[in-house]
Design an enzyme around this catalytic site. Structure first.
Site, PDB file in Angstrom:
ATOM      1  N   ASP A  43      46.275  36.522  45.332  1.00 22.22           N
ATOM      2  CA  ASP A  43      45.107  35.835  45.143  1.00 22.22           C
ATOM      3  C   ASP A  43      44.652  34.900  46.333  1.00 22.22           C
ATOM      4  O   ASP A  43      45.098  35.099  47.361  1.00 22.22           O
ATOM      5  CB  ASP A  43      45.785  34.634  43.940  1.00 22.22           C
ATOM      6  CG  ASP A  43      47.064  34.143  44.258  1.00 22.22           C
ATOM      7  OD1 ASP A  43      47.433  34.280  45.588  1.00 22.22           O
ATOM      8  OD2 ASP A  43      47.870  33.823  43.428  1.00 22.22           O
ATOM      9  N   ASP A  62      53.212  25.909  35.056  1.00 26.09           N
ATOM     10  CA  ASP A  62      52.801  26.166  33.344  1.00 26.09           C
ATOM     11  C   ASP A  62      52.772  27.697  33.196  1.00 26.09           C
ATOM     12  O   ASP A  62      52.132  28.129  32.113  1.00 26.09           O
ATOM     13  CB  ASP A  62      50.985  25.755  33.410  1.00 26.09           C
ATOM     14  CG  ASP A  62      50.326  26.422  34.437  1.00 26.09           C
ATOM     15  OD1 ASP A  62      50.940  27.241  35.482  1.00 26.09           O
ATOM     16  OD2 ASP A  62      49.245  26.414  34.521  1.00 26.09           O
ATOM     17  N   HIS A  85      52.096  30.320  35.129  1.00 29.04           N
ATOM     18  CA  HIS A  85      51.080  31.411  35.477  1.00 29.04           C
ATOM     19  C   HIS A  85      52.034  32.305  36.613  1.00 29.04           C
ATOM     20  O   HIS A  85      52.861  31.705  37.368  1.00 29.04           O
ATOM     21  CB  HIS A  85      49.928  30.844  36.391  1.00 29.04           C
ATOM     22  CG  HIS A  85      50.376  29.887  37.606  1.00 29.04           C
ATOM     23  ND1 HIS A  85      49.696  28.539  37.750  1.00 29.04           N
ATOM     24  CD2 HIS A  85      50.903  30.259  38.798  1.00 29.04           C
ATOM     25  CE1 HIS A  85      50.169  28.204  38.762  1.00 29.04           C
ATOM     26  NE2 HIS A  85      50.890  29.047  39.476  1.00 29.04           N
ATOM     27  N   GLU A 126      46.295  31.643  34.780  1.00 35.17           N
ATOM     28  CA  GLU A 126      46.671  30.376  33.932  1.00 35.17           C
ATOM     29  C   GLU A 126      46.836  30.717  32.591  1.00 35.17           C
ATOM     30  O   GLU A 126      46.456  31.814  31.959  1.00 35.17           O
ATOM     31  CB  GLU A 126      45.737  29.297  34.395  1.00 35.17           C
ATOM     32  CG  GLU A 126      45.308  28.895  35.845  1.00 35.17           C
ATOM     33  CD  GLU A 126      46.546  28.228  36.409  1.00 35.17           C
ATOM     34  OE1 GLU A 126      47.406  28.188  35.805  1.00 35.17           O
ATOM     35  OE2 GLU A 126      46.235  27.295  37.452  1.00 35.17           O
TER      36      GLU A 126
HETATM   37  C1  F6R Z   1      50.480  32.348  44.954  1.00 35.18           C
HETATM   38  C2  F6R Z   1      50.644  32.585  43.482  1.00 35.18           C
HETATM   39  C3  F6R Z   1      51.354  31.427  42.551  1.00 35.18           C
HETATM   40  C4  F6R Z   1      52.396  30.772  43.176  1.00 35.18           C
HETATM   41  C5  F6R Z   1      53.035  29.682  42.049  1.00 35.18           C
HETATM   42  C6  F6R Z   1      53.998  29.012  42.344  1.00 35.18           C
HETATM   43  O1  F6R Z   1      50.159  33.245  45.550  1.00 35.18           O
HETATM   44  O2  F6R Z   1      50.523  33.790  43.288  1.00 35.18           O
HETATM   45  O3  F6R Z   1      51.494  32.157  41.450  1.00 35.18           O
HETATM   46  O4  F6R Z   1      53.481  31.827  43.247  1.00 35.18           O
HETATM   47  O5  F6R Z   1      51.922  28.760  41.967  1.00 35.18           O
HETATM   48  O6  F6R Z   1      53.918  28.265  43.414  1.00 35.18           O
HETATM   49  P1  F6R Z   1      55.296  27.771  44.458  1.00 35.18           P
HETATM   50  O7  F6R Z   1      55.995  28.876  44.827  1.00 35.18           O
HETATM   51  O8  F6R Z   1      54.607  26.977  45.570  1.00 35.18           O
HETATM   52  O9  F6R Z   1      55.911  26.937  43.401  1.00 35.18           O
END
Ligand code: F6R
Length: 242
Positions: free
Chosen positions: A66, A135, A137, A142
């Site tokens: 992403d 949440d 994702h 989302e």
């Molecule tokens: C980022 C991504 C997100 C993160 C998620 C957890 O490339 O794909 O799904 O993996 O927001 O973020 P952290 O690891 O910072 O808790």
């Protein structure tokens, strides 16, 4: 789905073992890259193996999950720059071989379709690293994301923007509102999914991922349908598992 409860340093070694085995078997494998905090220990372990044991990324390809929409090309939180800084540059991985969705394209839907085509041309992702949002994702899919979604523009949930404000000096208003993300259908096509989670704030999402009903309301539950999914969680993130 296999669930392994292990401290973060052990999670990192296990994920790096899987990546190393892949690259030693087939050095032009395709790795799916996540950003955020969760994969950092894995990247640290891969850098160590590159420096100390000659693990080579020279022929590998990387595809990021992403990207934020609208961050200037030189913004330190633009995921292209984050992945260069945290992994690619440090393992001498040619930037040309590491791809990410284009959050600066004039025509975002066309850029998303191009990204899907590039993934297909590369033969798909062999191993996809994932983190999970509080949440539920994965990527930036989302709650409410279709389980068969493809790469597309999405709005970030207020919870995700609040969670990620720590990367923007604590100022939620600086966190972009939109992102481009591989869809759940895109992610599901990777041959091996490896999700990392640590901390009590991830416990509910991990509970839903492993034990909840499959639902777009907890997007990571799509992993229950995958034939080869590994979930690496520490004790705190596993604390709500039955
Ligand atoms: C980022 C991504 C997100 C993160 C998620 C957890 O490339 O794909 O799904 O993996 O927001 O973020 P952290 O690891 O910072 O808790």
């Amino acid at each position: 789905m296999e669930v392994i409860i292990a401290p973060v340093d052990q999670q990192a070694r296990l994920a790096a073992d899987a990546i190393e085995a892949l690259l030693r078997r087939d050095d032009d494998s395709t790795l799916g890259l996540a950003t955020g905090s969760s994969p950092l220990a894995v990247y640290g372990e891969l850098i160590h193996r590159h420096e100390q044991h000659g693990l080579s990324f020279a022929r590998a390809r990387g595809f990021m999950l992403d990207e934020y929409v609208g961050l200037p090309a030189d913004h330190p939180q633009r995921y292209h720059n984050v992945i260069a800084e945290e992994l690619a540059d440090r393992v001498h991985w040619d930037a040309e071989r590491v791809h990410g969705p284009d959050g600066l394209a004039a025509d975002i839907p066309a850029a998303c379709a191009d990204y899907e085509r590039a993934l297909a041309r590369a033969g798909g992702v062999d191993l996809q690293l994932l983190g999970i949002g509080t949440d539920g994702h994965i990527g930036f899919n989302e709650p409410g994301s279709s389980l068969s979604s493809r790469t597309r523009i999405k709005s970030l949930a207020p919870q995700t923007r609040a969670d990620n404000a720590r990367f923007f000096g604590g100022d939620v208003d600086k966190v972009p509102v939109h992102c481009v993300t591989q869809g759940l259908g895109t992610i599901s096509e990777a041959r091996h999914l490896v999700l990392l989670a640590s901390g009590r704030h991830k416990a509910e999402a991990v509970h839903q991922l492993v034990e909840g009903p499959i639902s777009a309301l907890w997007p990571a539950t799509v992993m229950q349908l995958h034939p080869h999914a590994t979930v690496l969680v520490d004790e705190a993130a596993a604390s709500r598992l039955q």
